[in-house]
Design a protein around this motif. Structure first.
Motif, mmCIF file in Angstrom:
data_model
loop_
_atom_site.group_PDB
_atom_site.id
_atom_site.type_symbol
_atom_site.label_atom_id
_atom_site.label_comp_id
_atom_site.label_asym_id
_atom_site.label_seq_id
_atom_site.Cartn_x
_atom_site.Cartn_y
_atom_site.Cartn_z
ATOM 1 N N ILE A 129 0.841 -1.205 0.000
ATOM 2 C CA ILE A 129 0.000 0.000 0.000
ATOM 3 C C ILE A 129 0.872 1.251 0.000
ATOM 4 O O ILE A 129 0.621 2.208 -0.745
ATOM 5 C CB ILE A 129 -0.951 -0.015 1.215
ATOM 6 N N ARG A 130 1.928 1.259 0.820
ATOM 7 C CA ARG A 130 2.845 2.405 0.848
ATOM 8 C C ARG A 130 3.517 2.600 -0.509
ATOM 9 O O ARG A 130 3.662 3.735 -0.989
ATOM 10 C CB ARG A 130 3.916 2.202 1.927
ATOM 11 N N GLN B 250 2.358 1.659 -3.440
ATOM 12 C CA GLN B 250 1.372 2.129 -4.407
ATOM 13 C C GLN B 250 1.142 3.626 -4.266
ATOM 14 O O GLN B 250 1.057 4.356 -5.261
ATOM 15 C CB GLN B 250 0.054 1.366 -4.211
ATOM 16 N N LYS B 251 1.043 4.096 -3.029
ATOM 17 C CA LYS B 251 0.872 5.528 -2.798
ATOM 18 C C LYS B 251 2.076 6.307 -3.308
ATOM 19 O O LYS B 251 1.934 7.381 -3.912
ATOM 20 C CB LYS B 251 0.657 5.802 -1.313
ATOM 21 N N LYS B 252 3.270 5.779 -3.083
ATOM 22 C CA LYS B 252 4.484 6.439 -3.546
ATOM 23 C C LYS B 252 4.511 6.517 -5.070
ATOM 24 O O LYS B 252 4.871 7.548 -5.651
ATOM 25 C CB LYS B 252 5.711 5.681 -3.021
ATOM 26 N N ASP C 269 1.908 6.430 -7.055
ATOM 27 C CA ASP C 269 0.869 7.367 -7.489
ATOM 28 C C ASP C 269 1.366 8.805 -7.416
ATOM 29 O O ASP C 269 1.095 9.614 -8.316
ATOM 30 C CB ASP C 269 -0.385 7.189 -6.628
ATOM 31 N N ARG C 270 2.099 9.124 -6.348
ATOM 32 C CA ARG C 270 2.648 10.477 -6.221
ATOM 33 C C ARG C 270 3.654 10.763 -7.336
ATOM 34 O O ARG C 270 3.707 11.867 -7.882
ATOM 35 C CB ARG C 270 3.295 10.657 -4.848
#
Length: 1440
Positions: free
Chosen positions: A209-210, A212-214, A216-217
């Motif tokens: 999850i971390r 994926q967020k990274k 996406d940013r």
């Protein structure tokens, strides 16, 4: 146990177990329920009287008293115990999915807490009388707890006694795996793996999850600048995108920072327990210096009563024993934690390897995955053992500096400054040392890579006489590796810098003020504190370095364990549909996309054909789900079998016999000594190629699957055997006739009998249809048949016409099999009862001959010292001895220095001259020690490198000169083990262990000398203590050595099982046996953990006894100091006791390093064993052939006989023949007839038993092997290539020019291919030539032969495994380029030798026919039978 009482315990209670058992005891349930509840019930019974006071008006509380406070402290401890018990029970159950603790473990502490809270509520009420109730309660509690206590005591004694029994057993005889105890559940791999998997899945999900967020940013940040440059973005090439993607993957494009939290959460309770013991041990370590200070003050103050001195001596012993107990409890838990972490990582990596996707597998080689469970898991093991030092070292340093500040005041800041400067320097040195080690590992990897290739292709090296070239390559990498090891060994001793800390502190202390005079109390209390400071100062840089190394392992493990799993939905198993491949696009290993659409009816036989590299094997992999699916779907109806026969299935005798008959294995098994239990050597070394293929087919056939995927199983067998397999197993009337069969094949003789043919061209289905329809279509397939398969295409008519008068296939085959020797190795096994096992179990090396106590023989140490050089050995021991003399002198000088406090009291002025002399001499002796240690380290490093170079050179030289028989009967893993693990031990572990043993032995001797000089009475107990030490050490070392051996022996199967699993992963997945292999891996790891666990416990057994001996040294030195205080000055007392406090650490280190040295030195014996293997003949003999030999190419055999070993039967029986110059000889015969043996004899791979071979009149037995082999040329059956450039694979000695090489590449039809490569001749060939097709590899072997082009050429079934097109290219080139050479051709395909001058037919090692092909066909003998089996008609062959 889900209920409070279990049925079993109830029956035990009813059956009066107190009397029936040999060791009478109460049941556990009674102890945990009845005996706990009786005292609590009494308090509950008394509760109404106590509760009555609560309902009265609030009376004033009773005043506090000392007695009341003491009671409260005890009750608080009981209260905390109950809370801890409740928390521990809850912690054990939390996160455990299977076994839960019984409810009684929750009920008992909860009831106890409730009762105690109610009791304390009325304790301080005025007039509350509860003494009688509490007295009876505690009395009942003590009486009831006696039974539980004695049960715990019994269990503890059982463990102690069983450990002692094992120690004694190990002393009397070698231990075996059956002697090991069973593991506790918490130490078992199944339990550890389950808990770790639960935590790992949670943390990995969070990390994803971390990530994926990274990502996406990052996408958002990149989208804006790219939005204005759409054309530029679209113009980026695919190669650039791949490069960018690889760069991102190389950084952090995977879930990270989750492995350490997973481990911490899995083993949090063990971490907490060990941290608690470590904290107590650290605090107790600082009590002894304060007691020493009191003891020195006692010796100075003569009027003080003697009992105080005895009290201090006793307290020193008591504190030391308690400190030892806490230390061993901490160490036991820490090492068990490391063991569990390694088991968890190993199991996780193995499970991941079973589920890894094909794309992910391409990123990790088998060697890299084995490294994860060996080096990386071991790294985590080592760091976890000492993880608490990360906080413990700073705590110890802070406490030591605080106490030093009390003793020496601000002067300690000088020592702190030195320490602050030294720590980063030491850390940098450690990191630099690690960088040297990393570089040495890089060179080692390169060296081992070449070595592995040498062992895999050793026969090719010998046939081409290329050993010197590859020996030079290995020695080049070895020298670079030794240079890095040399630098890493130069790192100086860290304890030398502790001397500088004490020197700086003392020098500043006496210099800042003339009133500062070192007295005995300050000096030796400080020395004790400096000794304590030595450990954290030395360990912290090493720990930081280890953490850096662990971070590398963490990244590697996180990257591997977070890779994608195999898509289980890639292949559907919908039984309502047939086997179908919908428009399916997948990507194989090389860069080519394959698009396939197929529908295959159940029970049909489908052949897949195509040229080399067209994608046939990739299609099979796609059907198994081993390819990356880009689009489309695959559906398979039923189970799958893919090419031990049972392979985990239950034995069905009837089916088993039918499979053996169909696969033509019955007579093979009759010839094997053990029948169906026969041992198969590594890589099937004792089976012929055809036998290995038939065993694989039998395994698939026995599985009774619904779909069979057969990847070219008929290429490695003779034509008549192939016909038998097709008719009896694969074909329309075979054993598998009702199954769906997909057969990949290069041959086309069986195509008329298949239901459907799939033709692949460049990864695309070109044509699909029956044989007749494809022939009628006149397409690419029809042209292919017309060009390359005239003989094979006529076979369909042969069956009905019988122009050759052939009998049915199987009867002919059976009659011929009766005469057949199925393989040279099987014949060897049959012919002799000596050593029926092909590969004997490896002898466990124990360091030469052992005495009754199994002690390593001294000659092994002498062997290492001789390799090192006597000069180096004598010099570094002498230097270390002088260093210890300086150590003794420095301490005696310090003791005398403290007497200045008596000579010059603080009231008078301390002469600066005397102060300077004291500081100068003390500093000079300290610097001398540091310099001598450095010189000794240099000498030892030089000697160690010399020993490593000598042993490796002898080993390598001897292995390359070993006969082929050695490699046939020795698994390559044993040889690799000598060059890898054993040489690593010789390179790095033995020098470190030898240095530590010598230093610690001299340090112990120096310490005892100092104590004896200071306290002469101590000499009375030295001899008994040494005797006890030697006795305990001998017992321990014997058992420890064997436990380490068992650890090593039981660890090897983990790696070998892992390697075999990964290598056979497609087969395991195809059969669906992942769970079975997981269970086997669990058992294998558990077997190793049993040995490791007992090794840890035995180490603690030894450590506690050694520490007790060390504590006795402290006690007796203090006791005798008290007794002799009237005759001793305080300086000598402080000197003796302060260094006695350090004896325990010295003893522990000495025994541990002695054990390691005795274990490591066995590697010298193992290397020596393989360095003394009998060699083959000399490479260069005195008699050398003339230049240009052989000039004519005549070969003559004169009554030539040969056998594999002296005790075995002959393989060739009196071969006599003449081969004229320029003749083309074809050599044929059944499997095991002696064809390959004949060619091996020409190269003297096998030496003659009788007779001789003459080439151009020269007896080859009188020539050197390289003079012989370099003048002959062979194109072998297996196209072996080595990693390196294309040029190196053609010309390793660089004898030829580039022009010559391009010329032979053109003749070998490879010029266009090589010219199209970016690097040309410098193109890197992958290991085993994996980045080239089989046909290209065989053409490169042809180019080798063309480059050498001697007058004699041997073709050893050179075209058996290639397609007909490549075969035609090779045959055409040989006929043209070797027209003026003598050519000997061994062939499976009879049509390839029909243009030979003569044909030699071998049977059972004898020449049965030798004439022209036409004459032999007219005779209608054995050659005629072979030609008929191959489908060659009499009319056709006669015309040839």
């Amino acid at each position: 146990m889900s209920d409070i009482f279990t049925r079993r315990d109830y029956l035990v209670f009813q059956n009066a177990s107190l009397l029936d058992r040999p060791d009478p005891d109460l049941p556990v349930c009674v102890e945990r329920t009845v005996l706990v509840w009786v005292p609590l019930a009494f308090l509950w019974f008394r509760a109404p009287w106590h509760l009555a006071t609560l309902f009265k008006k609030t009376p004033p509380k009773a005043p506090l008293s000392k007695l009341y406070i003491c009671k409260q402290v005890l009750v608080s401890l009981l209260f905390l115990t109950a809370v801890s018990e409740l928390a521990a029970t809850f912690g054990e159950d939390y996160g455990s999915a299977n076994k839960k603790n019984p409810p009684v473990l929750y009920a008992n502490p909860a009831l106890f807490l409730l009762v105690m809270l109610l009791q304390e509520a009325v304790r301080r009420r005025e007039k509350a009388v509860d003494s009688g109730s509490l007295f009876l309660f505690w009395l009942l509690q003590v009486v009831c707890e006696i039974f539980s206590f004695q049960s715990l005591l019994r269990e503890a004694l059982k463990e102690v006694l069983s450990l002692k029994q094992m120690i004694f057993k190990g002393y009397k005889r070698p231990l075996v795996l059956e002697d090991m105890w069973e593991l506790n559940e918490m130490d078992s791999t199944g339990y550890i793996s389950q808990r770790f998997e639960e935590m790992m899945s949670q943390e990995l999900r969070k990390a994803r999850i971390r990530l994926q967020k990274k990502q996406d940013r990052k996408k958002k940040s990149r989208s804006k600048p790219y939005s204005d440059h759409n054309g530029l973005v679209k113009g980026i090439s695919q190669d650039m995108l791949i490069m960018v993607r690889k760069k991102e993957d190389g950084e952090t494009n995977y879930p990270h920072s989750w492995l350490v939290p997973s481990i911490a959460k899995t083993f949090k309770w063990v971490l907490i327990e060990s941290a608690f013991f470590k904290l107590l041990q650290d605090l107790l370590a600082f009590v002894s210096p304060q007691l020493l200070k009191l003891l020195i003050g006692f010796t100075k103050d003569k009027p003080v009563h003697a009992w105080q001195g005895y009290l201090y001596a006793s307290l020193l012993l008591l504190v030391a024993i308690i400190h030892s107990m806490f230390l061993q409890q901490f160490t036991l838990r820490s090492f068990k934690l490391g063991m569990r972490v390694r088991a968890a990582i190993t199991a996780a990596v193995y499970k991941k390897a079973l589920t890894l996707s094909n794309d992910a597998r391409k990123e990790s080689t088998v060697g890299q995955m084995v490294t994860l469970i060996s080096a990386d898991a071991h790294c985590f093991n080592e760091v976890t053992n000492f993880i608490h030092l990360l906080w413990s070292c700073p705590v110890q340093i802070a406490l030591a500096l605080s106490f030093l500040w009390v003793e020496l005041g601000p002067s300690v800041l000088a020592g702190l400054l030195v320490m602050v400067l030294m720590v980063p320097i030491n850390g940098l040195l450690a990191i630099k040392s690690k960088s040297f080690q990393a570089k040495s590992m890089t060179y080692k990897d390169k060296r081992m890579k070449i070595l592995n290739e040498i062992l895999s292709g050793i026969k090719i090296l010998k046939l081409y006489a290329w050993e010197p070239s590859f020996e030079a390559q290995i020695q080049g990498f070895r020298e670079q590796e030794l240079q890095m090891i040399f630098f890493s060994l130069y790192e100086s001793n860290l304890w030398f810098y502790v001397l500088q800390v004490s020197l700086a502190t003392f020098a500043v202390f006496v210099s800042v003020s003339p009133n500062n005079v070192l007295d005995a109390e300050k000096t030796f209390t400080s020395i004790s504190l400096f000794n304590i400071l030595r450990a954290p100062l030395g360990m912290l840089p090493l720990l930081i370095s280890a953490m850096v190394q662990m971070s590398v392992s963490k990244r590697r493990l996180e990257k591997f364990l977070s890779r994608d799993d195999l898509d289980i939905n890639a292949v559907n198993h919908d039984n309502s549909h047939m086997l179908s491949v919908m428009p399916f696009t997948f990507m194989p290993v090389w860069v080519r996309f394959l698009s396939v659409s197929l529908d295959i009816n159940p029970g049909s036989l489908v052949a897949v054909v195509g040229a080399v590299g067209s994608g046939k094997s990739s299609l099979i992999s796609a059907l198994l789900g081993e390819m990356h699916n880009l689009s489309g779907s695959v559906n398979i109806k039923g189970s799958v079998a893919y090419d031990n026969i049972l392979f985990g299935s239950d034995l069905d005798e009837l089916r088993f016999q039918r499979v053996l008959e169909a696969c033509a294995l019955e007579q093979d098994l009759e010839l094997l000594p053990a029948g169906i239990q026969a041992e198969i050597g590594e890589k099937g070394i004792n089976l012929s190629g055809g036998q290995k293929q038939r065993v694989s087919l039998a395994r698939a056939a026995y599985s009774s699957a619904d779909v069979y995927l057969l990847d070219d199983p008929l290429s490695a067998v003779d034509s008549h055997v192939g016909k038998h397999l097709f008719e009896r197993l694969i074909g329309p009337q075979g054993l598998l006739k009702d199954k769906t069969r997909i057969l990949v094949t290069h041959g086309i003789s069986f195509l008329p009998y298949v239901d459907e043919i799939v033709v692949l061209v460049d990864g695309v289905v070109s044509e699909v249809g029956s044989y007749s329809s494809l022939r009628a279509s006149k397409g690419a397939f029809s042209e292919f048949l017309d060009t390359y398969a005239k003989q094979e295409s006529s076979e369909a008519q042969e069956k009905s016409e019988r122009t050759c008068g052939a009998s049915p296939v199987f009867p002919l085959y059976s009659s011929m099999r009766e005469k057949e020797n199925f393989s040279p190795r099987a014949k060897e096994e049959l012919g002799s009862k000596k050593g029926q096992r092909l590969i004997e179990t490896e002898t466990v090396q124990t360091g030469g001959c052992f005495s009754l106590s199994h002690q390593v023989k001294f000659s092994v140490y002498l062997q290492y010292l001789r390799s090192m050089g006597w000069c180096y050995g004598t010099m570094f021991i002498t230097v270390y001895f002088i260093q210890n003399l300086a150590f003794i002198g420095q301490n005696l000088w310090l003791s005398d220095w403290t007497n200045d406090a008596v000579r010059y009291p603080n009231e008078s002025t301390y002469p600066a001259r005397i102060r300077d002399v004291r500081v100068g001499a003390y500093g000079g002796l300290g610097m001398a020690q540091g310099f001598l240690v450095f010189v000794g380290t240099l000498l030892l490093a030089d000697g160690a490198i010399c020993a490593s170079r000598t042993l490796h050179t002898r080993l390598l030289s001897n292995i390359l000169r070993a006969p082929m028989l050695f490699f046939d009967t020795t698994p390559s893993g044993r040889v690799v083990n000598r060059f890898a693990k054993d040489m690593f031990t010789v390179d790095e572990l033995i020098p470190a262990a030898l240095r530590s043993v010598i230093l610690k032995m001299l340090e112990l001797l120096a310490t005892l000398v100092i104590i004896c000089l200071a306290v002469p009475l101590f000499t009375a107990v030295v001899i008994p203590l040494i005797a006890i030490y030697y006795f305990v050490e001998r017992f321990y070392l014997t058992t420890s050595r064997q436990l380490r051996r068992l650890d090593s022996v039981s660890r090897s199967p983990i790696y070998s099982h892992f390697g075999e699993t990964v290598s056979g992963l497609p087969v395991i997945r195809a059969y669906g046996y992942q769970e079975r292999f997981l269970e086997q891996n669990t058992v294998t790891i558990d077997n190793n953990l049993k040995c490791v666990c007992q090794l840890i416990v035995s180490n603690r057994w030894m450590a506690i006894r050694l520490e007790f001996l060390g504590n006795l040294v402290v006690f007796f030195s203090a006791l005798f100091a008290v007794i002799s205080r009237d005759s001793l000055d305080s300086g000598l007392v402080g000197l003796s006791v302060s260094y006695a406090l350090n004896v325990t650490l010295i003893l522990n280190t000495l025994v541990r390093m002695t054990s390691q040295l005795e274990t490591h030195v066995v590697s010298v014996e193992r290397v020596k064993e393989y360095a003394e293997i009998p060699n083959e003949a000399a490479w260069i003999a005195e008699k050398r052939p003339p230049d240009g030999w052989p000039s004519e190419g005549r070969v003559r055999f004169e009554d030539y006989k040969v056998r594999y070993r002296p005790e075995l039967e002959l393989v060739l029986h009196g071969i006599t023949c003449d081969i004229r110059s320029n003749e083309k000889i074809g050599i044929v015969g059944r499997t095991g007839a002696g064809k390959s043996s004949l060619t091996n004899c020409l190269f003297r791979i096998m030496e003659a038993a009788e007779g001789r071979i003459l080439i151009d009149g020269v007896d080859i037995a009188r020539l050197g092997l390289h003079d012989l082999r370099s003048r002959l040329t062979i194109i072998p059956q297996d196209p072996v290539l080595f990693s390196g450039t294309l040029r190196m694979n053609l010309d390793p000695f660089e004898k030829y020019s580039d022009e010559d090489i391009w010329k032979v590449l053109e003749l070998a039809h490879l010029k266009d291919f090589v010219g199209g490569l970016a690097a040309g001749l410098q193109h890197e060939v992958a290991e085993g030539g994996e980045n080239l097709s089989v046909g290209q590899r065989q053409l490169l072997c042809l180019a080798r032969a063309l480059l050498r082009k001697s007058r004699i050429l041997i073709l050893d079934e050179a075209t058996a495994a290639v397609d007909l097109e490549t075969d035609n290219l090779i045959q055409t080139t040989i006929r043209r380029e070797f027209a003026h050479c003598t050519v000997l051709t061994i062939a499976h395909r009879i049509n390839t030798i029909l243009d030979s001058s003569r044909v030699m037919v071998l049977d059972a090692g004898k020449i049965v026919e030798f004439d022209s092909p036409a004459t032999l066909l007219q005779k209608q003998g054995q050659f005629f039978a072979l030609a008929r089996d191959s489908g060659i008609c009499t009319a056709e062959t006669t015309s040839l």
